[in-house]
Scaffold this active site. Structure first.
Site, short mmCIF file in Angstrom:
data_model
loop_
_atom_site.label_atom_id
_atom_site.label_comp_id
_atom_site.label_asym_id
_atom_site.label_seq_id
_atom_site.Cartn_x
_atom_site.Cartn_y
_atom_site.Cartn_z
N GLU A 120 0.82 -1.23 0.00
CA GLU A 120 0.00 0.00 0.00
C GLU A 120 0.85 1.27 0.00
O GLU A 120 0.51 2.23 -0.68
CB GLU A 120 -0.94 0.01 1.22
CG GLU A 120 -2.14 -0.92 1.08
CD GLU A 120 -1.83 -2.35 1.52
OE1 GLU A 120 -0.69 -2.61 1.97
OE2 GLU A 120 -2.71 -3.22 1.39
N HIS B 24 -10.88 -4.99 8.81
CA HIS B 24 -11.48 -4.92 7.48
C HIS B 24 -12.87 -4.29 7.52
O HIS B 24 -13.67 -4.49 6.63
CB HIS B 24 -11.58 -6.31 6.84
CG HIS B 24 -10.27 -6.93 6.49
ND1 HIS B 24 -9.38 -7.37 7.44
CD2 HIS B 24 -9.67 -7.15 5.29
CE1 HIS B 24 -8.31 -7.86 6.84
NE2 HIS B 24 -8.45 -7.73 5.54
#
Lengths: 349, 336, 343
Positions: free
Chosen positions: B72, B141
């Site tokens: 990321e 998440h």
């Protein structure tokens, strides 16, 4: 190299005098790396720099006058006084910014290389990083991405042997930082960063590889900073002998001697050059000293391409209270808070 | 674009899900502008997180729908550098929680470059990411981080609550020369709605939508809570309470005016947003309302959000902390 | 107690030939492992010699000492460090002064040359972990250690298994005075103006030079010479080569100029030269190299080369091991003889 040394010497002096605020990190001693690298690049290639970025800026062709104005926080500085020493940038000139975050250059270079590759342009992007930055995760992520996508990037590690005040061997288990290239399956090599011809040749070869579509290269240049990590650093971590040993191999002196030996330069010509450069830097300081500071309302410029009302209201208020945008020296130097730009609550009418 | 023009464009619509609306927005922008490309983990062959980009790889190829490593910080940084040098990346960050891994790139580079450089860098980057609990995805998440992004200077944030706004906001984000985060609540991907088919349909950043008009109370709701608030409003209408439901759509910039105008009319405000209550999006909306319409308020302002916990895994725990239409109803009942 | 010196050059094998050629990278971890093997190899003889290591700032010597076999006396030299070739030369000088009985060198031609400058007649086992590896042998570190132990302990007389490698002296006369350089296998003249990244990059830049050995199995100029002549490392004299554009050359040769680089070289002339015979090149603008690396920038200079016979005494590892075996160094009798019969 001379311009960089003169610029940074002057910047150090002006900082000591209190004329330049903030932090300054000087490039003195490391000139051959930035100049050697940029000498091997084309004008429209990109570089992404570090917190020690003055040398990269000058090597990429930025004007010391506007750089010095930026160091002084003037409106005519490269960043209109918003960036200062650690953020000088000129994207149109291919300079993607000095950067206050250690290790930020490589992701930026990978991104520029992505644009280049995506639009099939004949350029490369160089990400400068220091030895300390080799320990940063984002550096390895950037190299991995560039390597995986064969992007035209070059990562130049300026190993000046100290990450801030800690020697390189206490920060990395790998001693030769170019060895890290192996982990990414790209060529990694170490060159003498005190020899401009070595750096230029290595980066030139790396550029050719990048343009051939073969992907990135990591070039480690072994160099040394003569000054502290930042101006004012007491340097308890090294001794004078070590500094002198590196100064004996000074990049400017040795290149000067070699050019004189080759008959391509005379001592008189060198002296003239030095005087010319000093005059240029003196003029840059004078320009910066006399340049206008930004008007307070300019603090609200350039946040976005499209300014939202949240910011516009402050800008409008500031424009009103600073007499229609006239630059007012007092308001900058005053320690008093500026008049409130509509920040307090209550219904506005 | 004027409201008139927007209405005209909205005349022709097609019913589709939020997922399809986002995908259609991406498809249209990829077709319209060659400098636009998608990048992210598994956006290509795999079809993206929760299949949002499914099919686009086949249509546009690997160069324009780019699978990245699971990196990321690397790809967020690369997107930032790419945006500064002439292309328009659209990044998918699988789950907004993963912003933690790439926050340096977001807060110190993407958000600050234009400003630090005195306007010398463009930053036309879009970051799409999923948010919210409800599927048992647990704490790493299911987070909602839109408050961070909306809070951080230099970034813009939008959060669609309907299929139409999903398309319009995504397209506006991609066309913007500023960094824009699109926060997609993953529980509404299957939610259907009428979506304008015009390829020039966009929703300007900073324009709220009044989704339901009412006289008694204003409900400012985001994402999943837009639909649930509308349902609540319909059921409350039977009891004689008419709620006005506003989807701000854009969190930063925020359309203060539309909200304030409504509160001036209703005198009551509920703010419903799936994000932690402390120091949050709710607080910002409320602060703006009291700055502009303090004397119009007839009752204390109510907040509906997640308590200051992370999202637990087990269904009864998750349902306990997730705000929903019932919470909105209770809030309305407290003040009407 | 016999003593062995060990030089591990942390900087060897890092130059631009990783980019421009096919040279491999031997990282510090690998060097450390090779050095560990050398120490283990020293224990192959009944009374192993003690070992002293060149220190370094990369932690190689520290690691190796920490891992050293218990039966070995191992320590680091105490010398100041500069992180440069001077460290290697200083260590070699110290080894010579201390009278060590053999030295193991892990590096390439450059490292071996730096050792050779100071080591005098101490036998040298040169193991390849560098880039241009004409002089060092590609042998396993353990085996190199065994050979060093055999020589150091006198189990195998050094005189039987060492050969005197040649060396080449270059003396340049320039408008700014005299400059000198020493090479082991080859001294090259390149038309490049600057030292740059040191490696000799372009075959086209090679003007010629002198080699002290010639074999097609070598790398660089010795391989070019080896295409036409055969000279052993301990043969007196060497070969003078003058090169030209392959298009205009009376003859050409294919040779490995660097790791991963095979090129056609145009040969203007090739001739055997005797020991100490001076040969000259005019260098209007160029660089003189040593063993594949540009070293000396010259303008308007004349450079004179002489092949000397007094290079380092290099240990032939294979021959040493055979001699060791012949001397019964490895075939041990059980300490108490065969078990006695019970009946």
């Amino acid at each position: 190299m001379l311009t960089i040394r003169a610029f940074d010497t002057e910047a150090g002096d002006r900082f000591a005098d209190g004329e330049i605020p903030g932090f300054v990190h000087l490039y003195i001693g490391e000139e051959a790396v930035g100049v050697g690298t940029c000498a091997a690049l084309e004008d429209d290639d990109y570089i992404a720099s570090t917190h020690r970025g003055h040398g990269h800026c000058i090597a990429k062709g930025l004007d010391p006058k506007y750089m010095m104005a930026e160091l002084y926080g003037r409106a005519e500085g490269y960043c209109n006084g918003k960036g200062g020493s650690m953020h000088i940038a000129d994207v149109d000139a291919g300079m993607l910014g000095a950067n206050g975050i250690v290790g930020a250059g490589p992701p930026m270079a990978t991104g520029a290389a992505l644009s280049i590759d995506y639009q099939d342009r004949d350029q490369v992007a160089v990400g400068f990083l220091g030895d300390g930055a080799v320990a940063q995760g984002q550096v390895h992520e950037a190299i991995n991405l560039a390597a995986t996508w064969d992007l035209p990037a070059i990562f130049v590690v300026e190993n000046n042997h100290y990450g801030e005040g800690t020697p390189v061997e206490k920060q990395h288990n790998v001693d030769n930082l170019s060895d890290t290239a192996q982990a990414h399956d790209i060529p990694g090599l170490t060159v003498d960063g005190m020899d401009i011809t070595a750096v230029a040749e290595a980066v030139g070869e790396a550029r050719a590889r990048a343009r051939a579509g073969d992907g990135p290269t990591l070039v480690e240049a072994e160099t040394y900073r003569y000054r502290g990590h930042y101006e004012g650093d007491e340097e308890p971590y090294r001794d004078d002998d070590e500094i002198e040993r590196w100064q004996d191999r000074d990049a400017i002196d040795s290149f000067k001697r070699r050019l004189i030996d080759r008959g391509e330069l005379t001592a008189e010509e060198f002296d003239d050059l030095e005087r010319e450069v000093e005059a240029e830097i003196e003029a840059a300081v004078e320009f910066a000293q006399n340049a206008d500071p930004p008007a307070p309302h300019e603090a609200y410029d350039d946040m976005f391409a499209e300014t939202p009302p949240e910011i516009e209201r402050f800008a409008t208020a500031a424009r009103t209270t600073t007499d229609g945008g006239e630059r007012i020296e007092e308001s900058r130097s005053s320690s008093e808070p500026r008049s409130d730009g509509g920040r307090s609550g209550g219904e506005r009418r | 674009m004027t409201a008139q023009a927007e209405r005209e464009l909205e005349t022709e619509t097609e019913t589709m899900t939020v997922r399809e609306a986002v995908r259609q927005a991406l498809r249209e922008e990829l077709e319209r502008d060659e400098d636009v490309y998608l990048m992210g983990e598994d956006v290509g062959l795999f079809g993206g997180v929760l299949e949002v980009t499914s099919g686009l790889y086949d249509e546009f190829g690997a160069e324009r729908v780019r699978d990245t490593p699971i990196s990321e910080a690397g790809f967020m940084g690369a997107a930032t550098g790419a945006a500064a040098t002439g292309t328009r990346p659209v990044v998918e960050l699988m789950f907004s929680d993963f912003a933690g891994v790439s926050m340096e790139q977001i807060m110190n580079q993407m958000a600050k470059m234009r400003y630090m450089f005195g306007g010398k860098a463009e930053m036309p980057v879009t970051v799409r990411t999923t948010e919210g609990g409800g599927m048992g995805a647990a704490s790493q998440h299911s987070g909602t981080i839109h408050t961070w992004i909306a809070h951080f200077p230099g970034l813009k944030a939008v959060a669609p609550g309907t299929a139409a706004s999903a398309k319009g906001l995504t397209k506006a984000a991609i066309r913007s020369n500023d960094p824009v985060f699109v926060f997609e609540n993953k529980m509404i991907y299957e939610q259907e709605g009428a979506v304008p088919t015009d390829e020039e349909f966009t929703i300007p950043l900073g324009e709220a939508a009044v989704e339901r008009e009412g006289e008694d109370v204003t409900v400012v709701a985001t994402q999943r809570l837009v639909g649930e608030s509308l349902q609540t409003a319909e059921s409350l209408a039977e009891t004689g309470v008419e709620a006005e439901v506003i989807d701000p759509r854009s969190l930063y910039p925020l359309d203060t005016e539309t909200i304030v105008e409504s509160v001036r009319k209703t005198g009551r405000l509920i703010v419903a947003d799936e994000s932690p209550l402390s120091y949050g999006t709710h607080a910002e909306i409320i602060a703006r309302v009291q700055e502009e319409a303090f004397f119009s308020l007839d009752a204390p302002i109510q907040r509906v959000g997640t308590p200051d916990t992370h999202m637990p895994f087990s269904t009864p725990l998750e349902q306990e902390v997730l705000p929903d239409g019932d919470d909105v109803r209770e809030a309305i009942e407290r003040v009407t | 107690m016999p003593r062995v010196g060990l030089v591990v050059n942390p900087a060897a094998g890092r130059d631009i030939r990783r980019l421009t050629g096919g040279a491999s990278v031997v990282d510090d971890y690998a060097k450390r492992r090779v050095a560990d093997c050398v120490l283990e190899g020293l224990t192959a003889v009944a009374d192993p010699p003690s070992v002293r290591l060149m220190p370094d700032r990369s932690g190689i010597a520290d690691h190796v000492l920490a891992e050293a076999p218990d039966e070995l006396e191992a320590e680091a030299l105490e010398i100041p460090l500069e992180r440069s070739a001077a460290d290697t030369r200083r260590a070699a000088a110290q080894f010579r002064e201390d009278g060590v009985d053999a030295v193991v060198v892990l590096g390439g031609d450059g490292t071996t040359r730096d050792v050779a400058v100071e080591i005098g007649s101490v036998p040298v086992v040169s193991v390849s972990t560098g880039t241009n590896n004409v002089v060092p042998s590609a042998v396993d570190g353990t085996v190199a250690g065994v050979a060093a132990a055999l020589v150091a302990t006198g189990t195998v007389p050094a005189a039987d298994v060492v050969e005197r490698h040649g060396r080449i002296e270059a003396r340049a006369e320039t408008p700014n005075g005299e400059k000198r350089l020493v090479a082991l296998a080859a001294a090259e003249v390149s038309s490049r103006s600057f030292i740059g990244s040191r490696a000799l990059l372009e075959p086209d830049d090679l003007v010629g030079g002198v080699v002290s050995r010639a074999h097609p199995g070598d790398i660089g100029l010795p391989a070019v010479a080896g295409a036409l002549e055969s000279v052993s490392p301990d043969d007196p004299g060497g070969v003078l080569l003058r090169l030209t554009d392959p298009e205009d050359a009376p003859r050409t040769a294919r040779a490995a100029l660097a790791p991963g680089v095979v090129a056609t070289v145009g040969i203007e002339s090739v001739e055997r030269i005797g020991p100490d015979d001076p040969v000259r090149f005019a260098v209007p603008d160029g660089v003189v190299g040593a063993d594949g690396e540009r070293e000396l920038e010259l303008t308007d200079a004349t450079v004179e080369f002489r092949v000397r016979a007094d290079g380092p005494r290099l240990v032939d590892v294979d021959a040493t091991l055979s001699a060791g075996s012949g001397a019964g160094a490895f075939a041990l009798e059980a300490a108490d003889g065969p078990p006695a019969s019970e009946d």
